[in-house]
Structure formats: structure tokens, C-alpha cells
Motif scaffolding. Structure first.
Motif, PDB file in Angstrom:
ATOM      1  N   ASP A 237       7.557  -0.694  -6.335  1.00 36.23           N
ATOM      2  CA  ASP A 237       6.863  -1.785  -5.652  1.00 36.23           C
ATOM      3  C   ASP A 237       7.245  -3.130  -6.267  1.00 36.23           C
ATOM      4  OD1 ASP A 237       4.990  -3.071  -3.936  1.00 36.23           O
ATOM      5  OD2 ASP A 237       3.495  -3.039  -5.541  1.00 36.23           O
ATOM      6  N   ARG A 238       7.213  -3.200  -7.588  1.00 33.17           N
ATOM      7  CA  ARG A 238       7.574  -4.435  -8.282  1.00 33.17           C
ATOM      8  C   ARG A 238       9.039  -4.788  -8.050  1.00 33.17           C
ATOM      9  NH1 ARG A 238       5.503  -3.033 -12.495  1.00 33.17           N
ATOM     10  NH2 ARG A 238       7.289  -2.040 -13.512  1.00 33.17           N
ATOM     11  N   MET A 239       9.898  -3.777  -8.094  1.00 31.09           N
ATOM     12  CA  MET A 239      11.327  -3.996  -7.888  1.00 31.09           C
ATOM     13  C   MET A 239      11.609  -4.513  -6.481  1.00 31.09           C
ATOM     14  SD  MET A 239      14.366  -1.158  -8.332  1.00 31.09           S
ATOM     15  CE  MET A 239      13.783  -0.735  -9.982  1.00 31.09           C
TER      16      MET A 239
ATOM     17  N   ALA B  16       7.739   5.658 -11.184  1.00 32.26           N
ATOM     18  CA  ALA B  16       6.377   5.412 -10.715  1.00 32.26           C
ATOM     19  C   ALA B  16       6.411   4.496  -9.498  1.00 32.26           C
ATOM     20  CB  ALA B  16       5.545   4.777 -11.821  1.00 32.26           C
ATOM     21  N   PHE B  17       5.422   4.646  -8.626  1.00 29.05           N
ATOM     22  CA  PHE B  17       5.378   3.805  -7.419  1.00 29.05           C
ATOM     23  C   PHE B  17       5.308   2.336  -7.795  1.00 29.05           C
ATOM     24  CE2 PHE B  17       3.007   1.448  -4.185  1.00 29.05           C
ATOM     25  CZ  PHE B  17       3.819   1.672  -3.087  1.00 29.05           C
TER      26      PHE B  17
ATOM     27  N   SER C 114       0.851  -1.189   0.000  1.00 25.36           N
ATOM     28  CA  SER C 114       0.000   0.000   0.000  1.00 25.36           C
ATOM     29  C   SER C 114       0.887   1.238   0.000  1.00 25.36           C
ATOM     30  CB  SER C 114      -0.911   0.002   1.233  1.00 25.36           C
ATOM     31  OG  SER C 114      -1.570   1.246   1.351  1.00 25.36           O
ATOM     32  N   ILE C 115       0.603   2.155  -0.900  1.00 29.38           N
ATOM     33  CA  ILE C 115       1.410   3.375  -0.987  1.00 29.38           C
ATOM     34  C   ILE C 115       1.346   4.176   0.315  1.00 29.38           C
ATOM     35  CG2 ILE C 115      -0.437   4.811  -1.925  1.00 29.38           C
ATOM     36  CD1 ILE C 115       1.674   6.100  -3.749  1.00 29.38           C
ATOM     37  N   ASP C 116       0.257   3.999   1.069  1.00 27.51           N
ATOM     38  CA  ASP C 116       0.097   4.713   2.336  1.00 27.51           C
ATOM     39  C   ASP C 116       1.133   4.291   3.370  1.00 27.51           C
ATOM     40  OD1 ASP C 116      -2.100   6.099   1.365  1.00 27.51           O
ATOM     41  OD2 ASP C 116      -3.509   4.563   2.002  1.00 27.51           O
ATOM     42  N   ARG C 117       1.722   3.113   3.211  1.00 23.54           N
ATOM     43  CA  ARG C 117       2.700   2.616   4.168  1.00 23.54           C
ATOM     44  C   ARG C 117       4.121   3.050   3.817  1.00 23.54           C
ATOM     45  NH1 ARG C 117       1.992  -3.665   4.797  1.00 23.54           N
ATOM     46  NH2 ARG C 117       3.528  -3.238   6.442  1.00 23.54           N
ATOM     47  N   THR C 118       4.258   3.804   2.748  1.00 17.57           N
ATOM     48  CA  THR C 118       5.581   4.255   2.321  1.00 17.57           C
ATOM     49  C   THR C 118       5.660   5.778   2.363  1.00 17.57           C
ATOM     50  OG1 THR C 118       5.083   4.557  -0.046  1.00 17.57           O
ATOM     51  CG2 THR C 118       5.562   2.308   0.714  1.00 17.57           C
TER      52      THR C 118
ATOM     53  N   GLN D 246      19.445  -7.036   2.656  1.00 14.76           N
ATOM     54  CA  GLN D 246      20.305  -7.929   3.444  1.00 14.76           C
ATOM     55  C   GLN D 246      19.923  -7.897   4.918  1.00 14.76           C
ATOM     56  OE1 GLN D 246      22.451  -9.825   1.681  1.00 14.76           O
ATOM     57  NE2 GLN D 246      21.688  -8.724  -0.127  1.00 14.76           N
ATOM     58  N   ALA D 247      19.267  -6.802   5.343  1.00 13.88           N
ATOM     59  CA  ALA D 247      18.919  -6.673   6.765  1.00 13.88           C
ATOM     60  C   ALA D 247      17.444  -6.357   6.986  1.00 13.88           C
ATOM     61  CB  ALA D 247      19.773  -5.591   7.422  1.00 13.88           C
ATOM     62  N   LYS D 248      16.736  -5.914   5.952  1.00 10.54           N
ATOM     63  CA  LYS D 248      15.326  -5.540   6.087  1.00 10.54           C
ATOM     64  C   LYS D 248      14.470  -6.483   5.242  1.00 10.54           C
ATOM     65  CE  LYS D 248      16.368  -0.574   6.620  1.00 10.54           C
ATOM     66  NZ  LYS D 248      15.854  -0.396   7.996  1.00 10.54           N
ATOM     67  N   ASP D 249      13.231  -6.727   5.705  1.00 10.73           N
ATOM     68  CA  ASP D 249      12.357  -7.634   4.959  1.00 10.73           C
ATOM     69  C   ASP D 249      11.035  -6.981   4.563  1.00 10.73           C
ATOM     70  OD1 ASP D 249      11.826 -10.392   3.961  1.00 10.73           O
ATOM     71  OD2 ASP D 249      10.197 -10.319   5.426  1.00 10.73           O
ATOM     72  N   ASN D 250      10.650  -5.921   5.264  1.00  8.71           N
ATOM     73  CA  ASN D 250       9.383  -5.257   4.963  1.00  8.71           C
ATOM     74  C   ASN D 250       9.502  -4.509   3.628  1.00  8.71           C
ATOM     75  OD1 ASN D 250       7.177  -3.434   4.841  1.00  8.71           O
ATOM     76  ND2 ASN D 250       6.952  -3.551   7.060  1.00  8.71           N
ATOM     77  N   PRO D 251       8.664  -4.840   2.635  1.00 11.75           N
ATOM     78  CA  PRO D 251       8.750  -4.171   1.328  1.00 11.75           C
ATOM     79  C   PRO D 251       8.621  -2.654   1.419  1.00 11.75           C
ATOM     80  CG  PRO D 251       7.373  -6.131   1.173  1.00 11.75           C
ATOM     81  CD  PRO D 251       7.653  -5.917   2.631  1.00 11.75           C
ATOM     82  N   ALA D 252       7.785  -2.157   2.337  1.00 16.59           N
ATOM     83  CA  ALA D 252       7.622  -0.712   2.488  1.00 16.59           C
ATOM     84  C   ALA D 252       8.941  -0.073   2.920  1.00 16.59           C
ATOM     85  CB  ALA D 252       6.522  -0.401   3.498  1.00 16.59           C
TER      86      ALA D 252
END
Length: 240
Positions: A158-160, A153-154, A3-7, A128-134
Motif C-alpha cells: 500500500d505504501r509502495m 505485508a499489505f 482498503s484491503i477489501d478493494r484489492t 504509466q497507464a493506471k492510477d487507481n492504487p488498488a
């Protein structure tokens, strides 16, 4: 999809206050002089100034239909233009030219291939240290801004983030699997077998959380931790 709101990806708010209009979208005298020197009609003047203020705020050029009417109206009033002045009257070729002028003034790098490379390197390092996509997207945004890149674009970020996260985690899984011995593999496979009596698997048991802070719950949790430690192999597998 995140969700874009979480970024921290910049975008227009649903409701823009008068204070924000004044602080973020009011042209300075220098900006007005710059825009008037590059345009010969009111419609073009409005177009150039709106793109400038929007790109300053967002770091990219939004779609024309996404620009709030309050922003256009505020910029028009600040420039002292007639209410009939419209960006929609400006030809597409002129709009592209105005965006090019804005990029030059703001020092934005107009190279989406380079921007994607910057974002990819930032995400790969953070993964390498973070897992949350946001969190991964936010790291990429920070690096893109530092590099002076026009934001992709967001959906691109997001896809990357999703693809790189899956790739990096897959590498971790393969490494752990390689370090585990035959007994470790058998033990892990046994974790998914469901006990016919309790109807629970070892995996369910491993996910058990501590209860309320009581003496009996503390003893239960210590027993649970001892059971987990008894599985062994975790230090070697993780390389600790």
C-alpha cells in the motif's frame, strides 16, 4: 491508505465454510507423510501442517493469532490428533524452523528485499497507464506470485503504491508544465479564479457533466465541448 477489501490481497475470510475447509485446508496423504517425517511430537506436527496449509492458501505466513480456530481444528481432526494438541505449545524457534520447511516445500523465495524490488518494478510499470492504487497493488500481487515470492505485508504494498503513484504522476505534471507555453500557463491560472457574479471558476465549469439525453442538453454539451477545445494546447502538452 487503500482498503484491503478493494484489492486481491489474500487473507482469511471472516466466516469459513465447511466446503472451503475441506477444499483448502485438508492435508493430502503425501503432505501428512512429509510432515510426520519431519516432526517428533503432535504439537510440532500440527504446527508444521497448519503453516503449510495457510501459506498454500495465502502466499505468506499470517500471525499466529490471525489463524482462524476453524482452520486449526480442521487440520487437527484431519491428522487424527487429540483436541489438546496446540500450536501455542511450540517454541518460537521451532515455529521459525517449520516455516523454513514450508518455504522449501512450496518453493517460496524467502527474500523480502527481492520481493519489494519485484513489486516496485511491477507498480512503476503499471503506473504509466493506471492510477487507481488498488489496481497497482493487484498488478504487484500477480507479479509476486509469478516470481514465487513470499508476499510482503499489505501495508508495504500500500505504501509502495502510494509513493510510486505520486512520483510517476509528478513526472507527468512536470512534463506537461514544461511543454506548455506562457499563454497556456496564464490560461490555467485563470481557471481557478472565481467569477464574482456566478461564484464559479473555470475549473468548476470544466468539470460539468452532460445532462439527461435531450436535444437541449445535447446542444449545451456540444457548446461545452467547443469551449474546452477552444482552450487549446492540450495536444502539444500531452505529446499527442
Amino acid at each position: 491508505m487503500v482498503s484491503i477489501d478493494r484489492t486481491a490481497y489474500p487473507r482469511f475470510k471472516r466466516g469459513i465454510s465447511v466446503r472451503e475447509l475441506r477444499q483448502a485446508y485438508s492435508p493430502s496423504l503425501d503432505e501428512m507423510e512429509w510432515a510426520r517425517g519431519l516432526t517428533d511430537t503432535d504439537d510440532h506436527l500440527l504446527s508444521l501442517m497448519v503453516w503449510l496449509k495457510c501459506c498454500q492458501r495465502l502466499g505468506y505466513f499470517p500471525k499466529l493469532a490471525e489463524i482462524p480456530v476453524q482452520v486449526v481444528g480442521h487440520v487437527r481432526d484431519e491428522l487424527g490428533l487429540h483436541e489438546d494438541t496446540r500450536i501455542a505449545k511450540v517454541a518460537e524457534r521451532s515455529l521459525r524452523h517449520h516455516k523454513s520447511l514450508v518455504r522449501t516445500r512450496l518453493g517460496l523465495v524467502d527474500d523480502q528485499g527481492h520481493a519489494r524490488k519485484v513489486a516496485e518494478e511491477a507498480i512503476r510499470g503499471a503506473a504509466q497507464a493506471k492510477d487507481n492504487p488498488a489496481d497497482l497493488i493487484n498488478v504487484a500481487l500477480d507479479e509476486l506470485v509469478k516470481s514465487g515470492c513470499e508476499l510482503p505485508a499489505f501495508s508495504t504494498l500500500d505504501r509502495m503504491a502510494g509513493d510510486i503513484r505520486a512520483e510517476v504522476n509528478g513526472g507527468f505534471f512536470d512534463l506537461i508544465h514544461f511543454r506548455m507555453g506562457v499563454d497556456d500557463h496564464a490560461r490555467m491560472l485563470g481557471m481557478v479564479r472565481v467569477d464574482p457574479v456566478t461564484r464559479r471558476s473555470g475549473h468548476d465549469r470544466a468539470k460539468k457533466t452532460a445532462g439527461r439525453a435531450t436535444v437541449s442538453h445535447l446542444r449545451e454539451h456540444l457548446d461545452h465541448l467547443a469551449w474546452l477545445d477552444g482552450m487549446g494546447g492540450s495536444t502539444d502538452a500531452w505529446g499527442g
